[in-house]
Design a protein around this motif. Sequence first.
Motif, PDB file in Angstrom:
ATOM      1  N   ALA A   1      17.009  15.154 -29.189  1.00 23.83           N
ATOM      2  CA  ALA A   1      18.134  14.799 -30.068  1.00 23.83           C
ATOM      3  C   ALA A   1      18.942  13.658 -29.464  1.00 23.83           C
ATOM      4  CB  ALA A   1      19.022  16.016 -30.308  1.00 23.83           C
ATOM      5  N   GLN A   2      19.221  13.741 -28.169  1.00 25.36           N
ATOM      6  CA  GLN A   2      19.974  12.658 -27.520  1.00 25.36           C
ATOM      7  C   GLN A   2      19.226  11.341 -27.617  1.00 25.36           C
ATOM      8  OE1 GLN A   2      21.723  13.210 -23.628  1.00 25.36           O
ATOM      9  NE2 GLN A   2      21.883  15.416 -23.988  1.00 25.36           N
ATOM     10  N   VAL A   3      17.926  11.388 -27.422  1.00 22.57           N
ATOM     11  CA  VAL A   3      17.109  10.173 -27.489  1.00 22.57           C
ATOM     12  C   VAL A   3      17.176   9.582 -28.901  1.00 22.57           C
ATOM     13  CG1 VAL A   3      14.779   9.223 -27.256  1.00 22.57           C
ATOM     14  CG2 VAL A   3      15.581  10.983 -25.650  1.00 22.57           C
ATOM     15  N   ALA A   4      16.991  10.425 -29.903  1.00 18.64           N
ATOM     16  CA  ALA A   4      17.022   9.949 -31.292  1.00 18.64           C
ATOM     17  C   ALA A   4      18.378   9.345 -31.644  1.00 18.64           C
ATOM     18  CB  ALA A   4      16.695  11.100 -32.243  1.00 18.64           C
ATOM     19  N   LEU A   5      19.439  10.021 -31.259  1.00 17.17           N
ATOM     20  CA  LEU A   5      20.785   9.543 -31.584  1.00 17.17           C
ATOM     21  C   LEU A   5      21.107   8.254 -30.830  1.00 17.17           C
ATOM     22  CD1 LEU A   5      22.660  12.965 -31.628  1.00 17.17           C
ATOM     23  CD2 LEU A   5      21.885  11.628 -33.612  1.00 17.17           C
ATOM     24  N   ALA A   6      20.713   8.161 -29.567  1.00 17.32           N
ATOM     25  CA  ALA A   6      20.952   6.937 -28.791  1.00 17.32           C
ATOM     26  C   ALA A   6      20.177   5.766 -29.392  1.00 17.32           C
ATOM     27  CB  ALA A   6      20.558   7.151 -27.333  1.00 17.32           C
TER      28      ALA A   6
ATOM     29  N   LEU B   1      24.363   7.258 -23.633  1.00 17.97           N
ATOM     30  CA  LEU B   1      22.974   7.081 -23.195  1.00 17.97           C
ATOM     31  C   LEU B   1      22.460   5.702 -23.591  1.00 17.97           C
ATOM     32  CD1 LEU B   1      20.297   8.264 -22.071  1.00 17.97           C
ATOM     33  CD2 LEU B   1      19.875   9.169 -24.367  1.00 17.97           C
ATOM     34  N   SER B   2      21.900   4.997 -22.649  1.00 16.36           N
ATOM     35  CA  SER B   2      21.264   3.704 -22.927  1.00 16.36           C
ATOM     36  C   SER B   2      19.768   3.854 -22.712  1.00 16.36           C
ATOM     37  CB  SER B   2      21.801   2.619 -21.993  1.00 16.36           C
ATOM     38  OG  SER B   2      23.153   2.361 -22.259  1.00 16.36           O
ATOM     39  N   LEU B   3      19.022   3.547 -23.733  1.00 16.23           N
ATOM     40  CA  LEU B   3      17.565   3.596 -23.620  1.00 16.23           C
ATOM     41  C   LEU B   3      17.050   2.286 -23.040  1.00 16.23           C
ATOM     42  CD1 LEU B   3      16.699   5.177 -27.087  1.00 16.23           C
ATOM     43  CD2 LEU B   3      16.804   6.327 -24.878  1.00 16.23           C
ATOM     44  N   SER B   4      15.977   2.379 -22.280  1.00 13.30           N
ATOM     45  CA  SER B   4      15.363   1.162 -21.743  1.00 13.30           C
ATOM     46  C   SER B   4      14.645   0.424 -22.875  1.00 13.30           C
ATOM     47  CB  SER B   4      14.358   1.523 -20.641  1.00 13.30           C
ATOM     48  OG  SER B   4      13.212   2.143 -21.217  1.00 13.30           O
ATOM     49  N   GLU B   5      14.346  -0.824 -22.628  1.00 11.48           N
ATOM     50  CA  GLU B   5      13.619  -1.623 -23.637  1.00 11.48           C
ATOM     51  C   GLU B   5      12.245  -0.995 -23.909  1.00 11.48           C
ATOM     52  OE1 GLU B   5      12.994  -4.237 -26.561  1.00 11.48           O
ATOM     53  OE2 GLU B   5      14.876  -3.930 -25.493  1.00 11.48           O
ATOM     54  N   GLU B   6      11.604  -0.481 -22.875  1.00 16.50           N
ATOM     55  CA  GLU B   6      10.290   0.149 -23.046  1.00 16.50           C
ATOM     56  C   GLU B   6      10.403   1.408 -23.914  1.00 16.50           C
ATOM     57  OE1 GLU B   6       7.150   3.035 -22.272  1.00 16.50           O
ATOM     58  OE2 GLU B   6       9.146   3.218 -21.399  1.00 16.50           O
ATOM     59  N   GLU B   7      11.434   2.194 -23.691  1.00 20.06           N
ATOM     60  CA  GLU B   7      11.640   3.405 -24.501  1.00 20.06           C
ATOM     61  C   GLU B   7      11.908   3.033 -25.961  1.00 20.06           C
ATOM     62  OE1 GLU B   7      13.569   6.403 -21.144  1.00 20.06           O
ATOM     63  OE2 GLU B   7      14.843   4.896 -22.120  1.00 20.06           O
ATOM     64  N   ARG B   8      12.746   2.026 -26.178  1.00 24.68           N
ATOM     65  CA  ARG B   8      13.045   1.582 -27.542  1.00 24.68           C
ATOM     66  C   ARG B   8      11.768   1.078 -28.228  1.00 24.68           C
ATOM     67  NH1 ARG B   8      18.064   2.011 -28.613  1.00 24.68           N
ATOM     68  NH2 ARG B   8      17.970   0.853 -30.552  1.00 24.68           N
ATOM     69  N   GLN B   9      10.954   0.337 -27.493  1.00 25.59           N
ATOM     70  CA  GLN B   9       9.707  -0.180 -28.064  1.00 25.59           C
ATOM     71  C   GLN B   9       8.747   0.948 -28.427  1.00 25.59           C
ATOM     72  OE1 GLN B   9       8.202  -3.127 -25.316  1.00 25.59           O
ATOM     73  NE2 GLN B   9       9.767  -4.617 -25.897  1.00 25.59           N
ATOM     74  N   ARG B  10       8.685   1.966 -27.582  1.00 25.66           N
ATOM     75  CA  ARG B  10       7.821   3.117 -27.901  1.00 25.66           C
ATOM     76  C   ARG B  10       8.264   3.779 -29.199  1.00 25.66           C
ATOM     77  NH1 ARG B  10       7.633   7.197 -23.170  1.00 25.66           N
ATOM     78  NH2 ARG B  10       6.275   8.297 -24.630  1.00 25.66           N
ATOM     79  N   LEU B  11       9.576   3.977 -29.335  1.00 20.54           N
ATOM     80  CA  LEU B  11      10.103   4.609 -30.556  1.00 20.54           C
ATOM     81  C   LEU B  11       9.916   3.704 -31.766  1.00 20.54           C
ATOM     82  CD1 LEU B  11      13.260   6.208 -28.990  1.00 20.54           C
ATOM     83  CD2 LEU B  11      11.366   7.441 -30.056  1.00 20.54           C
ATOM     84  N   ASP B  12      10.150   2.419 -31.586  1.00 20.91           N
ATOM     85  CA  ASP B  12       9.947   1.478 -32.694  1.00 20.91           C
ATOM     86  C   ASP B  12       8.495   1.478 -33.159  1.00 20.91           C
ATOM     87  OD1 ASP B  12      12.595   0.655 -32.758  1.00 20.91           O
ATOM     88  OD2 ASP B  12      12.242  -1.120 -31.513  1.00 20.91           O
ATOM     89  N   SER B  13       7.566   1.503 -32.221  1.00 15.27           N
ATOM     90  CA  SER B  13       6.154   1.396 -32.592  1.00 15.27           C
ATOM     91  C   SER B  13       5.669   2.587 -33.418  1.00 15.27           C
ATOM     92  CB  SER B  13       5.272   1.203 -31.357  1.00 15.27           C
ATOM     93  OG  SER B  13       5.223   2.384 -30.601  1.00 15.27           O
ATOM     94  N   VAL B  14       6.229   3.782 -33.198  1.00 19.58           N
ATOM     95  CA  VAL B  14       5.779   4.944 -33.971  1.00 19.58           C
ATOM     96  C   VAL B  14       6.591   5.161 -35.241  1.00 19.58           C
ATOM     97  CG1 VAL B  14       4.798   6.180 -32.015  1.00 19.58           C
ATOM     98  CG2 VAL B  14       7.154   6.650 -32.691  1.00 19.58           C
ATOM     99  N   SER B  15       7.741   4.497 -35.352  1.00 18.47           N
ATOM    100  CA  SER B  15       8.612   4.794 -36.488  1.00 18.47           C
ATOM    101  C   SER B  15       8.862   3.631 -37.444  1.00 18.47           C
ATOM    102  CB  SER B  15       9.972   5.296 -35.982  1.00 18.47           C
ATOM    103  OG  SER B  15      10.682   4.272 -35.323  1.00 18.47           O
ATOM    104  N   ARG B  16       8.467   2.425 -37.076  1.00 20.93           N
ATOM    105  CA  ARG B  16       8.814   1.279 -37.922  1.00 20.93           C
ATOM    106  C   ARG B  16       8.170   1.406 -39.298  1.00 20.93           C
ATOM    107  NH1 ARG B  16       5.458  -1.729 -34.214  1.00 20.93           N
ATOM    108  NH2 ARG B  16       7.339  -2.531 -33.270  1.00 20.93           N
ATOM    109  N   PRO B  17       8.900   0.973 -40.309  1.00 20.28           N
ATOM    110  CA  PRO B  17       8.350   1.026 -41.665  1.00 20.28           C
ATOM    111  C   PRO B  17       7.324  -0.093 -41.869  1.00 20.28           C
ATOM    112  CG  PRO B  17      10.524   0.028 -41.701  1.00 20.28           C
ATOM    113  CD  PRO B  17      10.274   0.481 -40.289  1.00 20.28           C
ATOM    114  N   PRO B  18       6.429   0.071 -42.821  1.00 24.54           N
ATOM    115  CA  PRO B  18       5.474  -1.005 -43.083  1.00 24.54           C
ATOM    116  C   PRO B  18       6.210  -2.239 -43.599  1.00 24.54           C
ATOM    117  CG  PRO B  18       5.350   0.674 -44.784  1.00 24.54           C
ATOM    118  CD  PRO B  18       6.282   1.189 -43.737  1.00 24.54           C
ATOM    119  N   VAL B  19       5.671  -3.399 -43.299  1.00 21.79           N
ATOM    120  CA  VAL B  19       6.269  -4.639 -43.775  1.00 21.79           C
ATOM    121  C   VAL B  19       5.714  -4.918 -45.171  1.00 21.79           C
ATOM    122  CG1 VAL B  19       6.649  -7.083 -43.324  1.00 21.79           C
ATOM    123  CG2 VAL B  19       6.489  -5.478 -41.426  1.00 21.79           C
TER     124      VAL B  19
END
Length: 157
Positions: free
Chosen positions: A77-82, A112-130
Amino acid sequence: AREAEYELLPISVDQGLGVLVWSPLAGGLLSGKYHRDSPTARQLGGWKEPPIRDVDRLWRIVDVLSDIGKARGISGAQVALAWLLGRPAVSSLVIGARNETQLKDNLAAASLSLSEEERQRLDSVSRPPVLYPYWHQQFTARDRFGPADKVLDRSHA
């Protein structure tokens, strides 16, 4: 759901408006306490809110949230909210904690500050189709993109 990134978040960035995100944990689905093999009581009871259009995608997102949380010793939850608090135009979240423990856990995400790598991991699995016209703009106008245009991640277009 990240569909707001198509038009709502870009217009918010363009107009200098803040976005208040409602149900940022999707009724607890993104809290990290539920997994593929442990559906929520709501799901078992036939509850259709929020509507999940791609169940496998949901669990891939939950897996990454949980992995990052475990590595840091914090809740999914903390990760998602951050992650949400770090998105363009997002100024605040409406959380729905059921008890003091959940409230304290949710509030901890604000620092909480997420690292760029953590943000990229979350972006890659959740980004909407273009979708069109966004993929077309990627090819024809990328050199003219401003901050509002860059809200939608078109790197996979």
